[in-house]
Design an enzyme around this catalytic site. Structure first.
Site, short mmCIF file in Angstrom:
data_model
loop_
_atom_site.label_atom_id
_atom_site.label_comp_id
_atom_site.label_asym_id
_atom_site.label_seq_id
_atom_site.Cartn_x
_atom_site.Cartn_y
_atom_site.Cartn_z
N ARG A 113 38.24 41.37 38.94
CA ARG A 113 37.80 40.00 39.20
C ARG A 113 37.20 39.94 40.61
NH1 ARG A 113 41.09 34.86 41.21
NH2 ARG A 113 39.26 33.55 41.41
N HIS A 143 34.03 30.68 44.88
CA HIS A 143 35.30 30.97 45.54
C HIS A 143 35.20 30.50 47.00
CE1 HIS A 143 39.07 33.65 45.22
NE2 HIS A 143 39.16 33.01 46.38
N GLU A 167 40.50 27.78 42.40
CA GLU A 167 41.42 26.91 43.15
C GLU A 167 40.74 25.65 43.67
OE1 GLU A 167 43.47 29.21 46.12
OE2 GLU A 167 44.39 30.54 44.64
N ASN A 193 46.30 30.96 39.28
CA ASN A 193 46.69 31.70 40.49
C ASN A 193 48.06 31.21 40.91
OD1 ASN A 193 44.13 32.73 40.39
ND2 ASN A 193 43.41 31.79 42.30
N TYR A 214 51.68 32.21 43.38
CA TYR A 214 52.32 33.10 44.34
C TYR A 214 53.79 32.80 44.58
CZ TYR A 214 47.63 34.70 45.58
OH TYR A 214 46.38 35.24 45.54
N GLU A 234 45.34 35.52 39.86
CA GLU A 234 45.79 36.04 41.18
C GLU A 234 47.30 35.97 41.22
OE1 GLU A 234 44.27 34.18 44.74
OE2 GLU A 234 42.21 34.14 43.99
#
Length: 1941
Positions: free
Chosen positions: A1462, A1507, A1552, A1695, A1697, A1763
Site C-alpha cells: 500500500r 494521504h 484518515e 487504520n 493502533y 495500517e
C-alpha cells in the site's frame, strides 16, 4: 355413605378444637395402610405383613409397577373426597435394603414405593411414613450382634437417611418405629435396658439428622407409642421419657372399648402426665365391642374426642380407618335415614357430651380464620402486644434483601434492551420532577458493586427480578438479547460465588412495551408469552437458581396499573380491567408452575411460588361486627383475591364473590366484573405454589363502607373504608404507617387460612421509606422499623408456631420508586443520584440488619466469647537461618545487575498468574488514624493527641480526635472487611487506650473490650487479625519520662506487650511489635516533624533505634518464652522501605550508594534481627568515620554488647515491611555539619518527573521498584517468608469514589509482586493494602486520601462509601491474583487461504524529491518549512528518498513476502497545481515504474489517492473548506484511473479523513495547520471529504469498474474506546460517543444511511442552539446527497493502533470546538505498554473489539486493515522485541476476530515498511520494519528483527499450533522470538514465548533481549541475505528453541 363419613370426620375435627380453636382447618384424618387384598395384588404386601413373616429370610415380593400406577389413584381419590387428609405407608426395611446396607438397595422396590407415594400426592393425600414396624430384619440383627457388630442406631440412621433421600420430597411426617414391643424383643440384646437405649439412640439419631443436617426446616418426626405401654413401669416408659425432646408430636395407638369410658379417661390422664404440651396424633385407633351402639354410631367418635379434650390434650389428628370400616357395616341400618336425622343424631350426642355449641349451625359452620386470629389477639394489652421477644430464629432461617430490575438497573436502552412500560411511563413525564429510570442505580454496569455490598451485609438470599424486556426485547422469544442474558448469568454466578442464594422474580411490574401494545395483561395471549419467557429463564438459569417467584405483588399490578392507573400502563378501570388482569395473572402463574413442575423440577430441584402483598386489617370499632366483617372483606379483596385460588380451592374467596354479586344486584349497572374459573381451571390453579411469599409493610383500620357501592372503586366494591390510628408513626410515604404487631397477626392469618404446616411462608418484602431530606444515612426510623417488624415475625414463629422460613428486607439500594421517582428511599444503602458514579453508602440500617443476620435474631444475652479454636490460615513459625553480616556493597547488588539493564518493554510487560492457595490478602489501618474517641471511656492522651492539639502542627489544624470514629464503629468496619473478602486485617492497639498512663497499674477495661469486640468479630468472619503493638501513639505519660530515648521504655513496652499477648493471644496469631521504627527514629527524633518533635538529626535517631531494637527483642523473647507454645503465633517488626534505583547503573559508586541507602533505611533494623545482631557494616563504617572526621570521641552510632547482639539476633519469624515508592540514588559527598543521619549516608536522592505523582510529593508510583525490592530482600536476607503490610497511594481530592489512579497503582504493584513470586521465586506470603479507609494521615491531616473506602469527615456519622478500588481489590482477592482473562489467551490458527498481507507507506513520508521533476508544492512542504511546526525542524524534502529508490524498496517488499503493497500518490507530483491544467508526466512515470516493479515481483499495488499532501495551490483557495475541491479531487482521481487503472485493482480514496479534518483544520497540529475555527472548520472539511469520496467512488463505479474490475473505498482511522470506569453508564456512553465522533463521523454516512450518526447530530445541534446559534454547526446533507453518499464502498479500510479510556467531560457552554461537542476526555491505563509515541499504548484487545464493532455496526462489511504498527524512540536497536510483541498480539487478535467473532477480515497491512518522516514529530518516532539511517546520505535500509518475524507470520498465514509439531512455514533463527507474558501451568511459566520451569523463568524473561547484544552478527548476515532471491531452508520454530534451553 359419603355424607356420613364426612360428618364423622368433621365431628372429630370440630370436637378436637378444645381450648384452642385453631386446629380445625389443619386437622389430620389418617387412613391406611393398604387393605391386604389390594396390597397382595400390587406386590406391596409388606404393607400388611403378618408378624410371623417379619424378620430374617423372607422372600421378596414382586412389585407390580404398572398395577400400582393404574389402580392406586382409583383407590385413593374417593378417600380425599371423604375428608381423609393423610395416609399411612409402612416402609419395608428388609425389602428396600435386603442386606441392611444402604449402598445395596433394591432399586425396583424403591421405585415401587415412590410410585405409591406419588399416587398419594396426586390424590391430594399426604404420606405419614413409618420407617419400621415390628421385628427387626434379620440382616440388620445379624450386623448389630456380636462384638464387632455395628451399632443398631447407626444402621437405622443410615436406613432412615437413605429413605429421606429416596422419598423425602413426598413425605409429610415420619414415624421411626411402630409396634414397639415387637421391635424391642427382636433386637439382638438380652438386657431390656440395652434394647430401649438402642431404639432411643436410633430414633434420636434420625431426629438430629432430619432437623440439623438434611432438612433444617422440613419434615416432622414421631414414634408410635401404645397407650398401654406408656405408663407401665417397663422399659417402654423409660423410652417415652428419653424421647421427650426428639419428637415433633406424639403418635398414639389407642383402643376404645365402647361403654368403658372411665378406664379410657384414666389411661389418658396418666399419659398426659408424661407427655406435657405435645401435639397428639391418634395414629392407630381400634374401636372395640361397639356392636350394641346401633342406635347412634357417632358415640365412639364423640366419646373419644371428649376424653381427649377433658384432659386438655392437643389432638391434631386421628386414625379414621375403623370408622370407614365401621360405617360400611352400619350403613344398612341407616340406609333410609335422611340427612336431617343423621344431623339430629349428631346433635343429640353433642348435647349429651356438652362439648359442642348449642345449635347445629355452629357445628357445621366453623369460624373464619380471620375471626379466629382477630379474637386470639383482641384481648392483648398494649404492653403485652408491644413487648419485645429476646430470642433467635430457628437454625436454617433465611435472611435476605431485595431489589427490582426497573428500580435499580438503569441502562434502559443499553445493549439491545427493549422498552418497558416503566420506561415509557417515565419518558411520558408521569413521574415526580420528570425523573426516569434510565440510569437509576446503574446496577446493570455495577454488578460487582452490588455484590460487594451484599458480601458486607452477608444475607443468605438476594431477591432480584429479571427484566423481561432485557431478555426478550419485544416480549417474545423471537428475539433473545444475549447481552441481557449474560448480565443476569454473571450476577447469579457472582452471588453463588459469594455464598448468596439467588431468589429470582420473573415479573416485577416491568412489562415489555411491545406486549402492552397488544393489550398487556388484559389480552390472554400474554399467558403463552409469559410461559415462553419463564421457560427460557428456567432452562437458562435454573441450574443455579432454586427459588423462583412468578409474580411480585400482582395486587399492585391489578390495582395500581389497571384500577387506579397510578402505575403504568395507567388504565383506570377498577370494575373490569383490574379483575380481568388478576384472572390472567393467576392463569399465567399456574401455567408456569405446572411447566416447572413437569419439565424442570426433577432435575433442578427448585421451588416456585409467588409474592403477595397484604396489609393487616384491624376493625376500626372492635365491638362492631360490621367492622369485623369489613376487615375480613378487606383482607379477602387484597390477599384472598390471589391466595385463595392458589392455596385453597382454585377459586376466588366466597366472601369476595358474594360481595361483588351483592354490589351488582344492588346497582342498576354492572359495577364489577369478576371472571369465572371453569372447573378445569380451578383444579389447574389450585396448589400451584411451593411456598407463600408475603410482602407486608403496614396495617389499616377498616370500617364498613358508607353507602356508595355503585361507583366503581376498590373501596366501594368491597364495601369497606380505610383509616389509620393517629398514634401510628407515619413513614415518608403516606401509605405506610409503622404498625409492627400487624405483621404477627397477618402471619397467623396466612398460616390459618392458607398454609398451615404444609406450605412455608417467606416474608419476601418488608421495609420502610425515608424522604430525601434530613439525615439520609443515620436512618434510625428504618432501624426501629426492622427491629420491631422482625421481632413480630419472631413471635409468629416462636409463640404462634407459624412456619416462617425467611425475612427479606426491602431494599438493598435506594432506587427509582415508581411515580414518586427518587424522592422515597427504601434502601439500606444510600445512592447519590446526583453523582454519575452512583456511589453507594451503607446506612445505619445496613449495619443493624447485618448484625441481626449475624445473630439470627435477638439473642437474649450478649453471646460470650467463643472458645472455639481459631480456624484461619496462619503463618507457620520457622527458625530463620543464621546469616553472616552484609558485605559492602551487599551481595544483593546482583538485583541491580539483573534488573537495571531491562528495557522499558521488558520491565513493564504485564504478567498474568495467581498466588498460592495459602497467600493472605489483607488491608491495614492504625489506631490513631481511624479510632477517634481520643479521650473516651478512660483512654489516656498519646503524644499524637497532644501534638495535634497545638495549632500549626498539622495541615488545616486537623486532629485525630474523632478520625473515622472506628472506636464506635466495630460493626461498620467489619462490614467493609467482609465486603472486601480479605483474609486478614492489620490494625494497631492504642497503648494509652489499654494502659492510660502507659503502665500496667492502670488498665482501661473499656479499651480492652473494644479490641476484644473487634478481634471476636474478625475471627467470627474468618479474618485473621494482624496486630501491631506500637504504631507511633506513645502514652504522653511515658513521653514525659523521656519517651524512646529512655531505657525505661524497654520494660514498659514489654509489660504492655505481655498484657496484650495474654489478653488477646488466644485469637491473635500474628503480631507486629513496631510499625516503621525507622520513621519513628528519624521523623520523631531527627527531623522532629512528628511528635515528640525532637530535632537532633545526628544522634537521637541512632539512640532511639537502639532502644527500639532492644524493646522489640524483649517483647519477642517474652512471647517466645511464655506464649508461643500455647498460642503458636508469629511475631516480627515492620520497617518502611523505598526502593533505590542507581542513577547510573553502570557506575559502581551509584550501585554502592543505592545499597547503602537501603542499609541505612531498613538494614538499620533488619540487619541486627535477620543477620548478626548488629548494625550493617556500611552504617558502622560511615557513621564511625564521619564521627571521627567531626572530632567526636566515639561513633554517634551506639554499640551493642556481645550479649545484646545475641539477644537481638533472630527475633523475627517473618519479614514484614511497608512500601509505597522508589528513589533514584547517586553517590554524593555530603556536609559534615550539622551532624545528620541523612548526611551520614553520603548520597543524594531524586525522583523521575515522569513517574506518576500522588498526594504526597515523595510517593510517586514506581511499580517495578517493588519487584526489585522484593528480590533485594530475598538476596539480602535469605528469602524469608515476606509480608507486604502496607502498600497504597494517596490522592488529593474532595471525593475519589471513582479512583482510577488507585486502581492503576494496585494493578501494577500487585503485578510486580506476582512477577517476584512467580518468576523470581521470592517467598512472598501476603499483601496488604493501605488503607481500609480514608483516615488521618499524620501531619498531612485529612487531605491525602489513601482509603479503599471514602469517609465523609464533614458528617458526624463518618459514613463509609466503597470506592471503585475497593471493588477492584475485592476482585483481585477473589481471583487470588491476576489470572489470564479467557479472551486474552493466545489463539493458534491460520487466516483464510486468500488472505492479503501488506505493508504500507505514504508519499510525503518516504518519497523525498520535494521539488524534483516538476513536482508542485504540497501543504506538507509548506508546513514543514514553517518554524516550530516539526520536531527537530525536520522536513520531508528527502525523507527515505524513495523517489529514487524503487528497486531497493521492492527488494524489501519481496523479502517480507507480502502479497500487496500500500502506497499513496502525491497529488502535487502528478498535478502540480492540483488541477488537470497540467499533468506532470515525470511524476506519473515514477508511479508507473513502481507499479510495474511490484507486479513483476508478484506484489499487488494498493493505491491511496490522498494521504494528506494537498497541493498548496488548492489550499490557497481554501483547501478542503472550499466545496469546489470535490470537483478537483474527482478530476485528479480520473487521471489516475485512466493512466494506472489497468494495473491497479485496489484503490483507497482518502486516508484518515478524520485527521485531515480534525488535526489539519481543527487543532492545527497537521498541515495546513488551521486552528482558528475549531467548532466549524472540521465539520465543513469532513463534509467535503465525504462528498469528494462519494463522487470518486461513483466515477469509478460507473465509468471504470466494468473495464478495470478493481475495488475502491475509503480508509478510516480510529482508536478503540473503553469506558474509563466500565461500571459507570456515563463513561460507557462517553466511549460510545467517542467512537461515533471518531470512526462514525465518516463511516455512518458511507456505510449506513448517507447521513451523520444521531449522536453527532444531536450533540452538535444541542450545543449550537445553547450557544445562541439558529442552527447546528454540523452541515446537513440534502436528501439527494444522502442517497449519493450511502453505500459508496466496496470494503471497509481501517487504520488502527491503540485504545483509550474515555469519560464524560462537560465543557463550558461557550466553548465552540469539536472536542467540546464530543464532550469526552481520555486517559490510558498505566499497565499498558508504552511505545515511542505518547498517544500509542500497546492494547491488542482493542483491535479485536473495534473489528467486531464495525461488523455489528455496519452489517459485517469486508474489512481490510490498511495500517497497524508501533513506534520506538531513541537509538536504533536491531532486536525490536517490542514490535514483534505488538505484531504477534495484534495480529492474533485479528485472527480471533475472524475465527471466533465471524468478522469478514480480508487483509492486514503493517505500518510501516521503513522508518520515515512521522509528520509533526519528524524522524524521532520510528515505525519501520526496516531501519533507515538518516544520518548517512545514502539512506541505507536494514531489516529489524520484526521484519523477519512479520515475514514468518505471512509465510505461515497466521500462527500454526506448536502442539501439532514443527510447521514447515517456520524458520530457524531464534532471534525473532516475540514476547508472550502468559504463565503456564503451576509447574511451568510461559513467558516470552518459552515454556520453562519457574526456577528458569527469570532467564526466559530476559533471554531474548540479551540476544540483542550477541545477535548483531546474525542480523548483519540477514541484512546481507535479504536482498538475495535464493530459496531459504525452513528453520526450526521458537518452540524448539525452548526445548533446547
Amino acid at each position: 355413605m359419603d355424607l356420613i363419613c364426612k360428618t364423622v370426620i368433621f365431628l372429630l375435627a370440630s370436637l378436637s378444637l378444645g381450648i384452642d380453636g385453631e386446629f380445625a382447618r389443619n386437622f389430620i384424618t389418617i387412613a391406611g395402610p393398604l387393605p391386604s387384598e389390594l396390597a397382595e395384588r400390587l406386590g406391596l404386601q409388606d404393607q400388611v405383613l403378618p408378624k410371623d413373616q417379619q424378620g430374617p429370610g423372607m422372600a421378596a415380593a414382586q412389585c407390580q409397577p404398572d398395577l400400582v400406577a393404574s389402580e392406586l389413584p382409583r383407590y385413593f381419590s374417593p378417600l380425599r373426597e371423604l375428608g381423609v387428609t393423610h395416609y399411612k405407608v409402612l416402609l419395608p426395611w428388609a425389602r428396600l435394603l435386603p442386606e441392611g446396607n444402604a449402598t445395596k438397595a433394591d432399586g425396583a422396590q424403591v421405585w415401587c414405593y415412590r410410585q405409591l407415594l406419588e399416587a398419594l400426592a396426586a390424590a391430594g393425600l399426604r404420606a405419614v411414613l413409618v420407617l419400621h414396624q415390628g421385628r427387626v430384619p434379620g440382616a440388620v440383627a445379624a450386623q448389630a450382634s456380636g462384638r464387632n457388630g455395628r451399632a443398631f442406631n447407626k444402621l437405622f440412621v443410615e436406613y432412615a437417611e437413605f429413605s429421606f433421600h429416596a422419598f423425602g420430597d413426598l413425605v409429610d411426617a415420619w414415624l421411626s418405629f411402630s409396634d414397639l414391643p415387637e421391635v424391642l424383643q427382636s433386637l439382638p440384646y438380652n438386657d431390656p435396658q440395652e434394647q430401649v437405649q438402642a431404639v432411643a439412640a436410633a430414633h434420636e439419631g434420625f431426629y438430629t439428622t432430619l432437623h440439623e443436617m438434611i432438612s433444617p426446616v422440613g419434615g416432622k418426626l414421631s414414634i408410635a407409642l401404645e397407650i398401654s405401654t406408656v405408663q407401665d413401669m417397663t422399659p417402654s416408659e423409660l423410652l417415652s421419657v428419653s424421647l421427650q425432646d426428639s419428637v415433633d408430636f406424639v403418635s398414639l395407638s389407642l383402643q376404645y372399648h365402647c361403654g368403658n369410658e372411665t378406664d379410657f379417661y384414666k389411661k389418658l390422664s396418666e399419659f398426659q402426665s408424661v407427655w406435657k404440651d405435645k401435639d397428639i396424633l391418634v395414629f392407630s385407633l381400634k374401636v372395640l365391642d361397639c356392636a350394641s351402639v346401633e342406635e347412634n354410631p357417632f358415640i365412639p367418635a364423640a366419646a373419644i374426642v371428649t376424653a381427649i379434650n377433658k384432659e386438655e390434650a392437643r389432638m391434631v389428628g386421628c386414625d379414621v380407618n375403623d370408622f370407614l370400616d365401621y360405617f360400611s357395616e352400619v350403613l344398612s341400618s341407616m340406609a333410609h335415614a335422611s340427612t336431617l336425622e343423621i344431623l339430629t343424631s349428631i346433635y343429640s350426642i353433642s348435647s349429651e357430651t356438652n362439648t359442642l355449641q348449642e345449635n347445629l349451625d355452629a357445628v357445621l359452620a366453623p369460624r373464619s380464620s380471620y375471626q379466629t386470629v382477630w379474637e386470639m389477639f383482641a384481648e392483648q394489652s398494649e404492653s403485652e402486644r408491644d413487648s419485645f421477644l429476646q430470642d433467635v430464629f430457628p437454625r436454617g432461617f433465611l435472611w435476605g434483601i431485595s431489589t427490582g430490575a426497573f428500580n435499580i438497573e438503569g441502562a434502559w436502552a443499553e445493549d439491545g434492551k427493549g422498552e418497558s412500560i416503566w420506561d415509557q411511563f417515565g419518558h411520558g413525564g408521569h413521574v415526580h420532577m420528570n425523573q426516569t429510570a434510565d440510569v437509576a442505580c446503574d446496577s446493570y454496569y455495577k454488578t460487582s458493586y452490588d455484590i460487594y455490598l451484599l458480601r458486607g451485609l452477608h444475607p443468605q438470599l438476594y431477591k432480584f427480578s429479571l427484566s423481561w424486556s432485557r431478555i426478550f426485547p419485544a416480549g417474545t422469544n423471537e428475539t433473545i438479547n444475549s447481552k441481557g442474558v449474560d448480565y443476569y448469568s454473571r450476577l447469579i454466578d457472582q452471588l453463588l460465588d459469594s455464598n448468596i442464594e439467588p431468589m429470582v422474580t420473573l415479573f416485577h411490574w416491568d412489562l415489555p412495551q411491545a406486549l402492552q401494545a397488544l393489550g398487556g395483561w388484559q389480552n390472554e395471549s400474554i399467558i403463552d408469552a409469559f410461559v415462553s419467557y419463564a421457560d427460557f429463564c428456567f432452562s437458562t438459569f435454573g441450574d443455579r437458581v432454586k427459588l423462583w417467584i412468578t409474580f411480585h405483588e400482582p395486587w399492585v399490578i391489578s390495582y395500581a396499573g389497571y384500577g387506579t392507573g397510578e402505575h403504568p400502563p395507567g388504565i383506570t378501570d377498577p370494575g373490569a380491567a383490574s379483575y380481568k388482569v388478576a384472572h390472567t395473572i393467576l392463569k399465567a402463574h399456574a401455567k408456569v408452575w405446572h411447566l416447572y413442575n413437569s419439565k424442570y423440577r426433577s432435575q433442578q430441584l427448585g421451588k416456585v411460588g409467588l409474592v403477595l402483598n397484604s396489609d393487616w386489617a384491624e376493625p376500626k370499632t372492635p365491638t362492631s361486627s360490621e367492622d369485623v366483617r369489613a376487615s375480613e372483606r378487606y383482607l379477602q379483596f387484597m390477599l384472598g383475591w390471589f391466595a385463595h385460588p392458589i392455596f385453597v380451592n382454585g377459586d376466588y374467596p366466597d366472601m369476595l364473590k358474594a360481595q361483588i354479586q351483592e354490589v351488582n344486584q344492588q346497582c342498576s349497572t354492572t359495577v364489577a366484573q369478576l371472571p369465572v374459573f371453569t372447573e378445569e381451571e380451578k383444579s389447574w390453579v389450585k396448589g400451584t405454589a411451593d411456598f407463600f411469599g408475603l410482602s407486608h409493610y403496614t396495617s389499616r383500620l377498616v370500617s364498613a363502607g358508607a353507602n356508595g357501592m355503585c361507583t366503581p372503586g376498590y373501596e366501594s366494591i368491597g364495601n369497606f373504608s380505610l383509616h389509620v390510628d393517629p398514634s401510628w408513626p407515619q413513614a415518608a410515604s403516606s401509605w405506610i404507617h409503622v404498625v409492627p404487631w400487624g405483621l404477627r397477626r397477618l402471619l397467623k392469618f396466612v398460616s390459618q387460612e392458607y398454609t398451615g404446616s404444609k406450605i412455608p411462608i417467606y416474608i419476601a418484602g418488608s421495609g420502610v421509606p425515608t424522604g430525601d431530606t434530613g439525615d439520609l444515612l443515620n436512618d434510625t426510623l428504618r432501624v426501629d422499623y426492622f427491629r420491631q417488624y422482625i421481632d413480630e415475625a419472631l413471635k409468629a414463629v416462636k409463640l404462634d408456631a407459624v412456619d416462617v422460613r425467611s425475612y427479606i428486607a426491602r431494599s438493598l439500594l435506594d432506587g427509582f420508586e415508581g411515580p414518586v421517582g427518587y424522592s422515597l428511599k427504601f434502601g439500606l444503602h444510600h445512592v447519590n443520584f446526583e453523582d454519575s458514579n452512583r456511589p453507594r453508602t451503607p446506612k445505619a440500617s445496613a449495619y443493624f440488619y447485618s448484625s441481626v443476620i449475624e445473630k439470627n435474631g435477638f439473642p437474649s444475652k450478649a453471646l460470650g466469647r467463643s472458645s472455639a479454636p481459631v480456624v484461619f490460615d496462619r503463618p507457620v513459625p520457622s527458625k530463620l537461618p543464621n546469616l553472616p553480616a552484609s558485605e559492602v556493597p551487599s551481595k544483593a547488588k546482583v538485583v541491580w545487575q539483573k534488573f537495571s539493564s531491562q528495557t522499558a518493554h521488558e520491565r513493564d510487560m504485564y504478567f498474568y498468574g495467581t498466588f498460592p492457595e495459602d497467600f493472605t490478602w489483607g488491608v491495614s489501618s492504625s489506631a490513631y488514624q481511624i479510632e477517634g474517641g481520643w479521650d473516651a471511656d478512660g483512654k489516656g492522651p498519646s503524644i499524637w493527641d497532644n501534638f495535634t492539639h497545638v495549632p500549626g502542627n498539622i495541615n488545616n489544624n486537623d486532629t485525630g480526635d474523632i478520625a473515622c470514629d472506628s472506636y464506635n464503629k466495630v460493626e461498620e468496619d467489619i462490614y467493609l472487611l467482609r465486603a472486601l473478602g480479605v483474609k486478614n486485617y492489620r490494625f494497631s492497639l492504642s497503648w494509652p487506650r489499654i494502659f492510660p498512663t502507659g503502665r500496667n497499674n492502670s488498665i482501661n477495661s473499656h479499651g480492652v473490650d473494644y479490641y476484644n469486640r473487634l478481634i471476636d468479630g474478625l475471627v467470627a468472619n474468618n479474618i485473621t487479625p494482624i496486630v501491631t503493638l506500637y504504631h507511633w501513639d506513645l502514652p504522653q505519660a511515658l513521653q514525659d519520662i523521656g519517651g524512646w530515648e529512655s531505657d525505661e521504655l524497654i520494660d514498659l513496652f514489654d509489660s504492655f506487650a505481655d498484657f496484650c499477648f495474654r489478653t488477646f493471644g488466644d485469637r491473635v496469631k500474628f503480631w507486629i511489635t513496631f510499625n516503621e521504627p525507622n520513621i519513628i527514629a528519624w521523623l520523631g527524633y531527627g527531623l522532629g516533624t512528628f511528635p515528640p518533635s525532637v530535632k537532633d538529626p545526628g544522634s537521637a535517631p541512632y539512640r532511639v533505634a537502639h532502644i527500639l531494637l532492644k524493646a522489640h527483642a524483649r517483647a519477642y523473647h517474652t512471647y517466645d518464652d511464655k506464649y508461643r507454645a500455647s498460642q503458636a503465633g508469629v511475631i516480627a517488626l515492620c520497617p518502611f522501605i523505598s526502593w533505590a534505583e542507581p542513577k547510573t547503573p553502570s557506575d559502581p559508586r551509584d550501585i554502592e550508594a543505592a545499597d547503602r541507602y537501603l542499609q541505612f533505611l531498613v538494614g538499620w533494623f533488619t540487619h541486627p534481627i535477620f543477620k548478626n545482631g548488629d548494625y550493617p557494616e556500611v552504617m558502622k563504617w560511615k557513621v564511625g568515620n564521619r564521627s571521627e572526621l567531626q572530632n567526636l570521641p566515639s561513633s554517634r552510632l551506639p554499640v551493642f554488647t556481645e550479649e545484646e547482639r545475641e539477644y537481638i539476633r533472630g527475633t523475627a519469624d517473618v519479614f514484614c515491611f511497608n512500601t509505597y515508592s522508589s528513589k533514584i540514588v547517586t553517590h554524593s559527598t555530603t556536609r559534615l555539619k550539622p551532624f545528620s543521619y541523612e548526611y551520614d549516608q553520603e548520597l543524594s536522592k531524586t525522583v523521575d518527573s515522569s513517574w506518576p505523582s500522588s498526594a504526597l510529593s515523595d510517593h510517586r508510583a514506581v511499580a517495578w521498584g517493588l519487584r526489585r525490592l522484593l528480590n533485594w530482600i530475598k538476596e539480602e536476607y535469605g528469602n524469608p517468608p515476606i509480608y507486604i503490610i502496607e502498600n497504597g497511594v494517596g490522592v488529593k481530592t474532595k471525593s475519589d469514589v471513582n479512583d482510577n489512579a488507585r486502581i492503576f497503582y494496585y494493578k501494577t504493584y500487585i503485578d510486580e509482586a506476582l512477577k517476584a513470586y512467580k518468576v523470581d521465586g521470592v517467598n512472598l506470603k501476603g499483601y496488604n493494602v493501605w488503607s481500609l479507609m480514608d483516615n488521618f494521615e499524620w501531619v498531612d491531616g485529612y487531605d491525602p486520601k489513601f482509603g479503599l473506602h471514602q469517609i465523609d469527615f464533614d458528617n458526624p456519622n463518618r459514613p463509609r462509601t466503597p470506592k471503585r478500588s475497593a471493588v477492584y481489590y475485592a476482585e483481585i482477592i477473589r481471583n487470588n491474583g491476576i489470572p489470564l482473562p479467557k479472551e486474552e489467551e493466545f489463539l493458534y490458527g491460520e487466516f483464510p487461504d486468500n488472505f492479503w498481507w501488506s505493508v504500507a507507506t505514504a508519499a510525503y513520508q518516504i518519497e523525498g524529491g520535494w521539488r524534483a521533476d516538476g513536482k508542485g508544492l504540497s501543504i506538507w512542504d509548506k508546513y514543514s518549512h514553517t518554524p516550530l511546526r516539526i520536531g527537530n525542524d525536520a522536513t520531508g524534502d528527502v525523507a527515505c528518498d524513495s523517489y529514487h529508490k524503487i528497486e531497493e524498496d521492492v527488494e524489501m517488499l519481496k523479502s517480507l513476502k507480502v502479497s500487496h503493497y500500500r502506497f499513496s500518490i502525491s497529488w502535487s507530483r502528478v498535478l502540480p497545481d492540483g488541477t488537470t491544467r497540467y499533468i506532470n508526466e515525470m511524476g506519473l512515470n515514477y508511479y508507473e515504474r513502481l507499479i510495474d516493479a511490484l507486479l513483476a515481483a508478484n506484489i499487488m499495488p494498493q493505491v491511496t489517492l490522498y494521504h494528506w499532501d494537498l497541493p498548496q495551490a488548492l489550499q490557497d483557495v481554501g483547501g478542503w473548506e472550499n466545496d469546489t475541491i470535490v470537483q478537483r479531487f474527482k478530476e485528479y482521481a480520473e487521471v489516475l484511473f485512466q493512466r494506472l487503472g489497468d494495473k491497479v485493482k485496489f484503490w483507497i480514496t482518502l486516508n484518515e479523513p478524520y485527521n485531515t479534518a480534525y488535526l489539519g483544520y481543527g487543532v492545527g497540529t497537521a498541515a495546513p495547520g488551521i486552528s482558528v475555527r475549531p467548532g466549524r472548520a472540521p465539520y465543513v472539511v469532513g463534509h467535503n471529504l465525504i462528498k469528494a469520496h462519494a463522487e470518486v467512488w461513483h466515477l469509478y463505479n460507473e465509468t471504470y469498474r466494468a473495464k478495470q474490475g478493481g475495488l475502491i473505498s475509503i480508509t478510516i482511522n480510529s482508536d478503540w474506546a473503553e469506558p474509563r470506569n466500565p461500571h459507570n453508564q456515563e463513561d460507557v456512553e462517553a466511549a460510545r460517543r467517542f467512537l461515533q465522533f471518531f470512526l462514525g463521523w465518516f463511516a455512518h454516512p458511507i456505510f449506513k444511511n448517507g447521513d451523520y450518526n444521531e449522536v453527532m447530530k444531536r450533540r452538535i445541534r444541542e450545543r449550537s442552539l445553547a450557544q445562541g446559534l439558529s442552527k447546528s454547526r454540523l452541515p446537513e446533507f440534502t436528501e439527494s446527497e444522502k442517497q449519493r453518499i450511502k453505500g459508496t464502498y466496496d470494503y471497509f479500510g481501517l487504520n488502527h493502533y491503540t485504545t483509550v479510556l474515555t469519560y464524560n467531560l462537560n465543557y463550558p457552554k461557550g466553548v465552540i470546538s469539536y472536542d467540546s461537542d464530543r464532550g469526552t476526555a481520555t486517559v490510558t491505563d498505566r499497565s499498558w505498554l508504552n511505545s515511542g509515541s505518547i498517544w500509542l499504548k500497546v492494547t491488542p484487545f482493542g483491535f479485536r473489539k473495534i473489528l467486531r464493532w464495525i461488523k455489528e455496526e455496519y452489517n459485517n462489511p469486508p474489512i481490510y486493515v490498511t495500517e497497524n504498527g508501533v513506534s520506538e524512540r531513541g537509538a536504533f536497536q536491531f532486536n525490536d522485541t517490542w514490535r514483534m510483541h505488538y505484531y504477534r498480539t495484534y495480529i492474533n487478535e485479528a485472527l480471533k476476530a475472524v475465527a471466533l467473532d465471524g468478522v469478514d477480515l480480508r487483509g492486514y497491512t503493517a505500518w510501516t515498511l521503513m522508518d520515515n518522516f512521522e509528520w509533526a514529530v519528524g524522524y524521532q518516532e520510528k515505525f519501520g520494519l526496516y531501519h533507515v539511517n538518516f544520518s548517512d546520505p545514502a539512506l541505507p535500509r536494514r531489516p529489524k528483527a520484526s521484519a523477519k518475524y512479520y515475514s514468518q507470520i505471512i509465510n505461515c498465514n497466521g500462527f500454526p499450533d506448536p502442539a501439532t509439531g514443527p510447521h514447515p512455514c517456520l524458520e530457524q533463527e531464534p532471534e525473532v522470538t516475540p514476547t508472550e507474558p502468559t504463565p503456564g501451568a503451576a509447574d511451568s511459566v510461559s513467558f516470552l514465548g518459552l515454556e520453562l520451569t519457574s526456577q528458569n523463568a527469570e532467564i526466559a524473561l530476559y533471554v531474548l533481549f540479551a540476544l540483542s547484544a550477541v545477535g548483531a552478527l546474525g542480523f548483519a548476515l540477514f541484512a546481507y541475505k535479504y536482498g538475495k532471491s535464493s530459496k531459504r531452508s525452513h528453520k526450526q520454530s521458537h518452540m524448539e528453541l525452548s526445548n533446547k534451553m
